[in-house]
Design a protein around this motif. Sequence first.
Motif, short mmCIF file in Angstrom:
data_model
loop_
_atom_site.label_atom_id
_atom_site.label_comp_id
_atom_site.label_asym_id
_atom_site.label_seq_id
_atom_site.Cartn_x
_atom_site.Cartn_y
_atom_site.Cartn_z
N VAL A 194 0.85 -1.20 0.00
CA VAL A 194 0.00 0.00 0.00
C VAL A 194 0.89 1.25 0.00
CG1 VAL A 194 -1.58 1.33 1.46
CG2 VAL A 194 -2.04 -1.09 0.99
N ARG A 195 1.91 1.21 0.82
CA ARG A 195 2.82 2.36 0.91
C ARG A 195 3.48 2.63 -0.43
NH1 ARG A 195 6.68 2.29 6.09
NH2 ARG A 195 7.22 0.29 5.19
N GLU A 196 3.76 1.55 -1.17
CA GLU A 196 4.36 1.72 -2.50
C GLU A 196 3.33 2.17 -3.52
OE1 GLU A 196 7.63 1.65 -3.59
OE2 GLU A 196 7.80 1.75 -1.40
N ARG A 197 2.13 1.61 -3.43
CA ARG A 197 1.17 1.84 -4.52
C ARG A 197 0.70 3.28 -4.60
NH1 ARG A 197 -4.38 -1.55 -2.82
NH2 ARG A 197 -5.38 0.16 -1.71
N VAL A 198 0.70 3.98 -3.49
CA VAL A 198 0.24 5.38 -3.56
C VAL A 198 1.16 6.22 -4.46
CG1 VAL A 198 -0.86 5.29 -1.27
CG2 VAL A 198 1.46 6.21 -1.46
N LYS A 199 2.38 5.74 -4.65
CA LYS A 199 3.31 6.47 -5.53
C LYS A 199 2.92 6.34 -7.00
CE LYS A 199 7.07 5.59 -2.27
NZ LYS A 199 8.19 4.65 -1.99
N ASN A 200 2.09 5.35 -7.28
CA ASN A 200 1.65 5.16 -8.67
C ASN A 200 0.30 5.81 -8.95
OD1 ASN A 200 3.92 3.51 -9.04
ND2 ASN A 200 2.78 1.74 -8.23
N TRP A 201 -0.07 6.73 -8.09
CA TRP A 201 -1.41 7.32 -8.20
C TRP A 201 -1.63 8.02 -9.56
CZ3 TRP A 201 -6.02 6.62 -6.80
CH2 TRP A 201 -6.97 7.63 -6.90
N ASP A 202 -0.60 8.70 -10.05
CA ASP A 202 -0.74 9.40 -11.33
C ASP A 202 -1.16 8.44 -12.45
OD1 ASP A 202 -0.07 11.72 -10.11
OD2 ASP A 202 1.98 11.81 -10.89
N ASP A 203 -0.61 7.25 -12.39
CA ASP A 203 -0.93 6.25 -13.40
C ASP A 203 -2.40 5.80 -13.26
OD1 ASP A 203 -0.08 4.64 -15.59
OD2 ASP A 203 -0.03 2.90 -14.25
N GLU A 204 -2.85 5.66 -12.02
CA GLU A 204 -4.25 5.31 -11.79
C GLU A 204 -5.18 6.38 -12.37
OE1 GLU A 204 -5.57 2.56 -10.53
OE2 GLU A 204 -3.69 1.62 -9.96
N VAL A 205 -4.79 7.63 -12.16
CA VAL A 205 -5.61 8.75 -12.65
C VAL A 205 -5.59 8.78 -14.18
CG1 VAL A 205 -5.82 11.27 -12.68
CG2 VAL A 205 -5.33 10.08 -10.52
N GLU A 206 -4.42 8.51 -14.75
CA GLU A 206 -4.33 8.48 -16.21
C GLU A 206 -5.26 7.40 -16.78
OE1 GLU A 206 -0.75 7.90 -19.39
OE2 GLU A 206 -0.15 8.65 -17.40
N LYS A 207 -5.30 6.27 -16.10
CA LYS A 207 -6.13 5.16 -16.59
C LYS A 207 -7.61 5.50 -16.53
CE LYS A 207 -3.75 2.14 -14.14
NZ LYS A 207 -3.27 0.91 -13.48
N VAL A 208 -8.04 6.10 -15.44
CA VAL A 208 -9.47 6.41 -15.35
C VAL A 208 -9.85 7.47 -16.39
CG1 VAL A 208 -9.30 8.11 -13.46
CG2 VAL A 208 -11.46 6.92 -13.86
N ASN A 209 -8.91 8.40 -16.66
CA ASN A 209 -9.21 9.41 -17.68
C ASN A 209 -9.22 8.82 -19.08
OD1 ASN A 209 -9.78 12.03 -16.45
ND2 ASN A 209 -7.78 11.74 -15.47
N TYR A 210 -8.41 7.81 -19.30
CA TYR A 210 -8.50 7.08 -20.57
C TYR A 210 -9.90 6.47 -20.70
CZ TYR A 210 -7.81 3.53 -24.14
OH TYR A 210 -7.95 2.77 -25.27
N PHE A 211 -10.35 5.84 -19.63
CA PHE A 211 -11.68 5.23 -19.68
C PHE A 211 -12.78 6.26 -19.94
CE2 PHE A 211 -15.70 4.48 -17.48
CZ PHE A 211 -16.17 3.43 -18.24
N THR A 212 -12.76 7.37 -19.20
CA THR A 212 -13.86 8.35 -19.38
C THR A 212 -13.84 8.92 -20.80
OG1 THR A 212 -12.52 10.11 -18.40
CG2 THR A 212 -14.08 8.99 -16.95
N GLN A 213 -12.66 9.12 -21.36
CA GLN A 213 -12.59 9.62 -22.74
C GLN A 213 -13.25 8.64 -23.71
OE1 GLN A 213 -8.41 10.45 -23.18
NE2 GLN A 213 -8.56 12.12 -21.69
N GLU A 214 -12.95 7.37 -23.54
CA GLU A 214 -13.54 6.35 -24.41
C GLU A 214 -15.05 6.26 -24.18
OE1 GLU A 214 -11.68 4.38 -26.83
OE2 GLU A 214 -10.46 6.15 -26.33
N PHE A 215 -15.43 6.27 -22.91
CA PHE A 215 -16.83 6.17 -22.50
C PHE A 215 -17.66 7.30 -23.12
CE2 PHE A 215 -19.98 7.76 -19.43
CZ PHE A 215 -20.74 6.64 -19.18
N LEU A 216 -17.06 8.49 -23.19
CA LEU A 216 -17.78 9.65 -23.71
C LEU A 216 -17.87 9.66 -25.24
CD1 LEU A 216 -16.55 12.39 -21.20
CD2 LEU A 216 -18.88 11.45 -21.41
N LYS A 217 -17.22 8.68 -25.87
CA LYS A 217 -17.37 8.55 -27.33
C LYS A 217 -18.75 8.01 -27.69
CE LYS A 217 -12.49 8.15 -28.49
NZ LYS A 217 -11.37 7.20 -28.69
#
Lengths: 391, 391
Positions: A280-303
């Motif tokens: 958990v302590r490590e994974r919070v450092k990858n938060w930007d990647d998590e955010v990038e992924k959800v934004n990829y999804f919303t972009q596709e979803f909004l198509k």
Amino acid sequence: MEPIIPGIQVRSREEDYINIQPIQAAGRLTLEARKALISYGDGYSVCDFCLRPFRLDKIHKPAINQFTLDLAEFLNMDEARVVRGARRAFQIVVNSLVEKGETVLVSSIGHYSLALAVESRGALWREVPLNEENIVTSEDVASKIDSIKKESGSLPKLVAIHHVDYQFGNLHPVAEIGKVCRDYGIPFLLNGAYTVGTMPVDGKKLNADFVVGSGHKSMAAPAPTGVLAATEEYAAKVFRTTKAEGDVSGRKFGIKETELLGCTVMGAPLVALMASFPKVRERVKNWDDEVEKVNYFTQEFLKIPGNKVLSELPRKHTLTKVDTTETFGKVSETHKKKGYFFTNELSKRGIVGPFPGATHAYKINTYGLSWSQIKHLSESYLDIAREYDLI
Amino acid sequence: MEPIIPGIQVRSREEDYINIQPIQAAGRLTLEARKALISYGDGYSVCDFCLRPFRLDKIHKPAINQFTLDLAEFLNMDEARVVRGARRAFQIVVNSLVEKGETVLVSSIGHYSLALAVESRGALWREVPLNEENIVTSEDVASKIDSIKKESGSLPKLVAIHHVDYQFGNLHPVAEIGKVCRDYGIPFLLNGAYTVGTMPVDGKKLNADFVVGSGHKSMAAPAPTGVLAATEEYAAKVFRTTKAEGDVSGRKFGIKETELLGCTVMGAPLVALMASFPKVRERVKNWDDEVEKVNYFTQEFLKIPGNKVLSELPRKHTLTKVDTTETFGKVSETHKKKGYFFTNELSKRGIVGPFPGATHAYKINTYGLSWSQIKHLSESYLDIAREYDLI
């Protein structure tokens, strides 16, 4: 598969599917946590080496003491304890700082368990409205504090606001809110149920007097586990030790912490929370990647024309409220399976999470999905839309 | 064996030893509970089918609803809930019935967590003395009620007494105590932490308004799990639903139970408690055999001249306080390993439980040991005594 006992089927949803259920995603256990459950299943399994001073958070084997210190450091707060869920953390703080009839200021989309903790105390909860972007602003917090002071003659005794709310998954300006509270001299509780364990949380930087986290929501831990961290000043209040004495026996209970009712989470959930913590302590450092992924999804979803994202855009958190009333919702009106057609279609593609039949507004959480899973999820939405002539 | 993570060693004490640790014995998980932990480890794993009316105890898959009903029936009470430990059950009842400054009557060897729950409420706890046999009698309860009434002008708002206490494992005359409370019109909470799940408990027959049980102490369940059962009259008070309403949003929280803070125990501990329940329900029927076994042990133990049993004799419960000051204690005075010689000798014979170095007064619990294990335990005490020329 045979049930564990009648009425309890084996659950294999996380093994068999991509799960985007809004509250399950970031609580999914790590392998280490699952091992811990096997080894420390018994409630008192952590008590084998409960030596002086006989308090759960002082035990060294397993390393509960070190974990408790690590938690405080992780949140950049002075002290931390593991408690029986975030809701118990709310109650511990409310019971410590608020008297009957006094007021606690919460968000108008604050979690119900916080409101219940206040109600249980015989105190009142008052709400800060959301602005048009569904955000709690520091200006609105200040203005509500003023109006409470004007009406009741007293300031609220506590302000408790979510870092990310459970309705939209929006990120609120909590550092500014904390600043406002400090200016008024009101303690500020940061509800980090969706952020502690998923994204970096620096309690001091956010001007929080308390940081509350949820083990089963965002720290890859079983329920009921929560974290309550506090500044030195407020730790002395909420973690105060018992003062009472037996009138017949004369006994006292030494260093037991009154509001915690002594030992809190023992055995399986505690050790599993600890076992997940290095990851958990490590994974919070990858938060930007998590955010990038959800934004990829919303972009596709909004198509899919007509689809809406009700949460703020671009997404700053993986918990997201979407609205497909004008697309899959329209299909459901004439489909013989109603809204179930849609969740069945998802399920056929190996995806579960939205409640069965959901085709209007509902929440999903993409936390922890790999890029290939995110792409599969996005493509599945588009694929179903194509199948029903929505694009 | 490799640790699960650094600081968390694999625990195999129950697999490798006969364990007579006083609080661990009856909480030891069943095989079914261990399977449940593997399958339902995630906190929100029980929420896959949380349908209307959206409350934990109403969920049918897994069969939480039926389990909740079964629990009430098992205790012969009208309603029951699973809560986050027996101490939370105490707090729920105290918060519901007692105001700041009011009094709760407890035993002078009542559990500290009950005292903390009262202190947290800003209320006072007063103690009933023990008689010379370390028993709380109904006469002493009545007399203490009278003296509280005389001193404070009011009756205590609650009487909370253990069915079997944690210090001696003695069985107290709780049906008579309940009768006294009923005569005074004071609600009676029966603390069944050591009895619910080990011996038959009939709440109505015992004149209890509340029965509290501990999952991790006596129901073969993980922590933190407890049971709070109530009569219809008091269920309406302690399980009351929320009444508050948002001043901005207008929202209410429907059937959420205020003092429970909504959902209580989710996931691993709950499902494991449920999974053990069929065996727990059966095992209480074998209580006589458990009592016979502990009495076999105490008889053998007392063959070592100087050994004492501090609990009532014959034993009525498997939790027993013994005193070996005059025997193994004497040896420890001159032994180079001090008291550790004794626990080392036990350990060599495959027995753990007494805290390391214990040779004076300490507690053991023979619950769940087979006859051959009981005989091995008894013979081990005698064998060690022979080795050190005590017999």
